[in-house]
Design a protein around this motif. Structure first.
Motif, PDB file in Angstrom:
ATOM      1  N   UNK A 556      16.229  16.154  16.462  1.00  0.00           N
ATOM      2  CA  UNK A 556      17.010  15.542  17.547  1.00  0.00           C
ATOM      3  C   UNK A 556      18.340  16.257  17.735  1.00  0.00           C
ATOM      4  N   UNK A 557      18.987  16.559  16.630  1.00  0.00           N
ATOM      5  CA  UNK A 557      20.305  17.182  16.749  1.00  0.00           C
ATOM      6  C   UNK A 557      20.203  18.631  17.183  1.00  0.00           C
ATOM      7  N   UNK A 558      18.984  19.188  17.044  1.00  0.00           N
ATOM      8  CA  UNK A 558      18.797  20.571  17.468  1.00  0.00           C
ATOM      9  C   UNK A 558      18.396  20.635  18.946  1.00  0.00           C
ATOM     10  N   UNK A 559      17.308  19.924  19.296  1.00  0.00           N
ATOM     11  CA  UNK A 559      16.837  20.066  20.675  1.00  0.00           C
ATOM     12  C   UNK A 559      16.668  18.736  21.425  1.00  0.00           C
ATOM     13  N   UNK A 560      17.279  17.678  20.892  1.00  0.00           N
ATOM     14  CA  UNK A 560      17.309  16.419  21.635  1.00  0.00           C
ATOM     15  C   UNK A 560      16.005  15.648  21.671  1.00  0.00           C
ATOM     16  N   UNK A 561      15.096  16.003  20.759  1.00  0.00           N
ATOM     17  CA  UNK A 561      13.825  15.273  20.756  1.00  0.00           C
ATOM     18  C   UNK A 561      13.720  14.377  19.533  1.00  0.00           C
ATOM     19  N   UNK A 562      13.256  13.173  19.820  1.00  0.00           N
ATOM     20  CA  UNK A 562      13.092  12.216  18.738  1.00  0.00           C
ATOM     21  C   UNK A 562      11.668  12.303  18.204  1.00  0.00           C
ATOM     22  N   UNK A 563      11.569  12.251  16.906  1.00  0.00           N
ATOM     23  CA  UNK A 563      10.240  12.365  16.299  1.00  0.00           C
ATOM     24  C   UNK A 563       9.616  10.984  16.177  1.00  0.00           C
ATOM     25  N   UNK A 564       8.384  10.880  16.633  1.00  0.00           N
ATOM     26  CA  UNK A 564       7.621   9.641  16.498  1.00  0.00           C
ATOM     27  C   UNK A 564       6.499   9.898  15.511  1.00  0.00           C
ATOM     28  N   UNK A 565       6.337   8.988  14.572  1.00  0.00           N
ATOM     29  CA  UNK A 565       5.288   9.198  13.575  1.00  0.00           C
ATOM     30  C   UNK A 565       4.526   7.902  13.363  1.00  0.00           C
ATOM     31  N   UNK A 566       3.197   8.012  13.339  1.00  0.00           N
ATOM     32  CA  UNK A 566       2.380   6.831  13.101  1.00  0.00           C
ATOM     33  C   UNK A 566       2.138   6.686  11.598  1.00  0.00           C
ATOM     34  N   UNK A 567       2.419   5.520  11.119  1.00  0.00           N
ATOM     35  CA  UNK A 567       2.285   5.270   9.685  1.00  0.00           C
ATOM     36  C   UNK A 567       0.845   5.497   9.218  1.00  0.00           C
ATOM     37  N   UNK A 570      -0.306   9.418  10.256  1.00  0.00           N
ATOM     38  CA  UNK A 570       0.644  10.473   9.993  1.00  0.00           C
ATOM     39  C   UNK A 570       0.876  11.378  11.187  1.00  0.00           C
ATOM     40  N   UNK A 571       0.197  11.104  12.307  1.00  0.00           N
ATOM     41  CA  UNK A 571       0.389  11.929  13.511  1.00  0.00           C
ATOM     42  C   UNK A 571       1.843  11.857  13.968  1.00  0.00           C
ATOM     43  N   UNK A 572       2.342  12.979  14.417  1.00  0.00           N
ATOM     44  CA  UNK A 572       3.718  12.969  14.926  1.00  0.00           C
ATOM     45  C   UNK A 572       3.770  13.577  16.311  1.00  0.00           C
ATOM     46  N   UNK A 573       4.763  13.180  17.050  1.00  0.00           N
ATOM     47  CA  UNK A 573       5.044  13.839  18.324  1.00  0.00           C
ATOM     48  C   UNK A 573       6.542  13.772  18.556  1.00  0.00           C
ATOM     49  N   UNK A 574       7.039  14.623  19.462  1.00  0.00           N
ATOM     50  CA  UNK A 574       8.467  14.662  19.737  1.00  0.00           C
ATOM     51  C   UNK A 574       8.698  14.312  21.187  1.00  0.00           C
ATOM     52  N   UNK A 575       9.623  13.397  21.391  1.00  0.00           N
ATOM     53  CA  UNK A 575       9.823  12.868  22.736  1.00  0.00           C
ATOM     54  C   UNK A 575      11.288  13.000  23.144  1.00  0.00           C
ATOM     55  N   UNK A 576      11.488  13.373  24.383  1.00  0.00           N
ATOM     56  CA  UNK A 576      12.839  13.425  24.949  1.00  0.00           C
ATOM     57  C   UNK A 576      13.444  12.035  24.935  1.00  0.00           C
TER      58      UNK A 576
END
Length: 592
Positions: A556-567, A570-576
RNA sequence: CGGGGCGUGGCGCAGUCCGGUAGCGCACAUGGUUUGGGACCAUGGUGUCGGAGGUUCGAAUCCUCUCGCCCCGACCA
């Protein structure tokens, strides 16, 4: 537990009050996670519920629900409530302290036994801390109905029950105090009851499905209540207290106490009847001993047990490879209670010490034979004399089978009573039970309504229970991995778990902004704002088990994307940032 | 209620056999260095050793009684 009675202090109304959400910062919240397993918890749900900071033990069989645990409990309660209301049932709140008069009216003051907590007030008036509410509900309903037009009705509550359990165990699965949803339907006739019962069958399936619980509905005994149909909702579990018999072929599913099975007839036609012969068997008493002594398979032996059925002695005879099912025996005899006879009674009946009972020469006592007994050829059984057994025992010739019934428990490998294919066993936790109660209470408590013709009739009841705390445990039992709980979204204590990994004041304030944005969009957020290492936070998040995790950190602090992770996966994605709320909304709906 | 086990700091445990200054890890507090999978250094606080009685110069340790908890069984949503 006054969970539904609002015990909070009255507060002054606050105008334009808006939650700041500060209480959901972990630094301000009480969610005491533990790295070590508590030493007194043996099953996974118990361990995880304590480690994830949901519950704490107050003492044996009594638990404190901490804030996040209570949130889960409330979510389960809400699901139950919504579905019960949808089914047309009406919610009540009954006193937990019930007067002895009610119980005396139904007769249960005397029959309930020590599992009912009984107390007296200062004037010596007797009360019970209600272990169940048939009487109480029957009494209210009696006071408010008078005509068939008032029926059917299904009344329920979600309230605490008290039972003086012989042995509380497995955390919240069997406790002295627990929350139960109990419902009672009243109908004018059997068809009405069938309808009410079917409605509950459907309702229960919906409730458990919404809780993310896979249940196995099984046929069950109706217990001491009498009545016909009964279905238990079981959750498969190694630590289950019930044994289930399941048929993979036709779907027959029953509690072992009720399960029937097809008898396999494999009479050895070639075997010639031998003469009856008495054999010295000093000290050889158990089937295990006998198998060794005679070097014969278990099913050759006729196991003869003496019971007291309502205080009258009864002998039950089954083959050595079978366990007597006391419930089946009791039902066959129509007895109210059944217990293994004390040694003295056995000696009186058989004339021999315990371990040498047998049916040969027809004892005077009433004897019930299992269906398997008639197939035995040249069997072995006690001779009703100390240290003696008969061999070469043959039914018909050496004793007469007058009372024959299925009085043994089915076991894995037995044939399905419906389709004849072999069944298998599974252990299960009972989370719900529905059954047709009949007129036991409406009769004993004199409930009458007038039918169409103005004639008095006695309504017929159904009874429907769900163990709420136990359901919570079962969900954890079914949804976890080596790192912790994985809540189904529908009962998760929070919608999302936000983890801030900020290194500076400005980063902290960035993370706080996301937190507030989520709260303001209506999400229930657990925000890990602690100043501890990332690994620590991740491990706690895994343990707590909120299905969706948001991480405001490096990326987030690098490119403004928040990481979403499913418990779960374990899948993750990055969202604006701008798309976050929408995306969270989508993800949260998936599981529901 | 029968059988087995356990009670020592908030949590997990060692010490008990063979009596002699109550310890370890985690957690906690303060300061500093750290920061994407349970960080590190320094300093510090924390205990009626479940309780009562007894033996002893001296008891966490031995003896007696008692209370609580866990497991198995019987029994039960």
């Amino acid at each position: 537990m006054p969970i539904l009675k609002d015990g909070r202090r009255r507060q002054k109304p606050v105008k334009n009050f808006r939650s700041t959400g500060e209480a959901m910062r972990i630094s301000r919240y009480i969610i005491p996670t533990l790295k070590d397993d508590p030493s007194d918890a043996v099953i996974v749900s118990h361990r995880l519920m304590i480690r994830a900071g949901l519950i704490r033990k107050e003492s044996a069989g009594m638990y404190v629900y901490l804030p996040s645990g209570l949130k889960v409990l409330r979510k389960i309660i809400n699901i139950i409530k919504e579905e019960m209301d949808r089914s047309g049932a009406l919610e009540f709140l009954m006193p937990e302290l019930t007067s002895a008069d009610l119980w005396k009216e139904s007769g249960r003051w005397d029959t309930m036994g020590p599992e009912m907590f009984r107390i007296e007030d200062r004037n010596g008036m007797e009360y019970s801390l209600a272990p169940t509410h048939e009487e109480a509900f029957t009494a209210v309903v009696r006071s408010v109905i008078s005509s068939y037009r008032d029926l059917p009705v299904n009344v329920y509550q979600i309230n605490t029950k008290f039972r003086d359990e012989i042995r509380p165990r497995y955390g919240v699965i069997r406790s002295k105090e627990f929350i139960m949803k109990d419902a009672y339907s009243f109908d004018i006739d059997d068809e009405g009851l069938e309808k009410s019962y079917q409605t509950m069958r459907k309702t229960y399936r919906r409730i458990f499905e919404r809780c993310g619980l896979e249940t196995i509905p099984v046929e069950a005994d109706t217990g001491s209540m009498g009545g016909s149909d009964s279905e238990e909702f079981m959750v498969a579990s190694e630590v289950g207290e019930e044994t289930l018999l399941l048929c993979g072929q036709c779907g027959y599913r029953a509690n072992q106490e009720k399960a029937e099975y097809k008898i396999t007839i494999q009479r050895n036609g070639a075997e010639r009847s031998e003469d009856l012969e008495i054999v010295d068997t000093p000290g050889v008493k158990t089937i295990e001993d006998l198998v060794k002594f005679f070097n014969c398979p278990e099913e050759k032996f006729l196991k003869s047990m003496i019971y007291l059925a309502d205080d009258d002695p009864v002998m039950a005879v089954v083959t050595g490879d079978r366990e007597i099912n006391e419930l089946k025996l009791k039902n066959y005899l129509g007895a109210n209670s059944i217990e293994i006879a004390p040694d003295a009674a056995v000696e009186k009946v058989t004339g021999a010490p315990v371990g040498f009972a047998g049916p040969v020469n027809d004892l005077k006592v009433k004897t019930v034979y299992d269906r398997s007994v008639r197939e035995v050829v040249n069997g072995i059984t006690g001779a009703n004399k100390a240290d003696k057994h008969y061999k070469g025992v043959n039914p018909g010739r050496d004793f007469t089978i007058k009372d024959e019934a299925d009085i043994t428990s089915a076991k894995g490998g037995d044939l399905c009573p419906l389709c004849g294919k072999p069944m298998y066993e599974k252990k299960g936790i009972e989370v719900g039970h529905i059954f047709k109660l009949g007129r036991k209470y409406t009769e004993s408590m004199n409930v009458k309504v007038l039918d169409k013709k103005g004639k008095e009739i006695t309504p017929i009841m159904g009874c429907y229970g769900i163990g709420v705390n136990r359901t919570m445990s079962a969900i954890v039992e079914q949804h976890n991995d080596e790192r912790g709980i994985i809540w189904p979204q529908s009962v998760s204590p929070f919608d999302v778990h936000l983890i801030g990994i900020a290194k500076s004041e400005s980063e902290i304030s960035e993370a706080d902004k996301i937190y507030h944005a989520l709260i303001n969009s209506g999400f229930d957020v657990l925000y890990d704002d602690r100043n501890v290492s990332p690994g620590f936070k991740f491990a706690d998040a895994d343990l707590i088990g909120i299905p969706l995790r948001l991480i405001v950190g490096k990326s987030y602090f690098k490119d403004g994307k928040i990481e979403l992770k499913l418990r779960k996966s374990g899948e993750t994605e990055h969202v604006e940032k701008g798309l976050l709320v929408e995306r969270v909304r989508e993800l949260i709906k998936i599981d529901n």
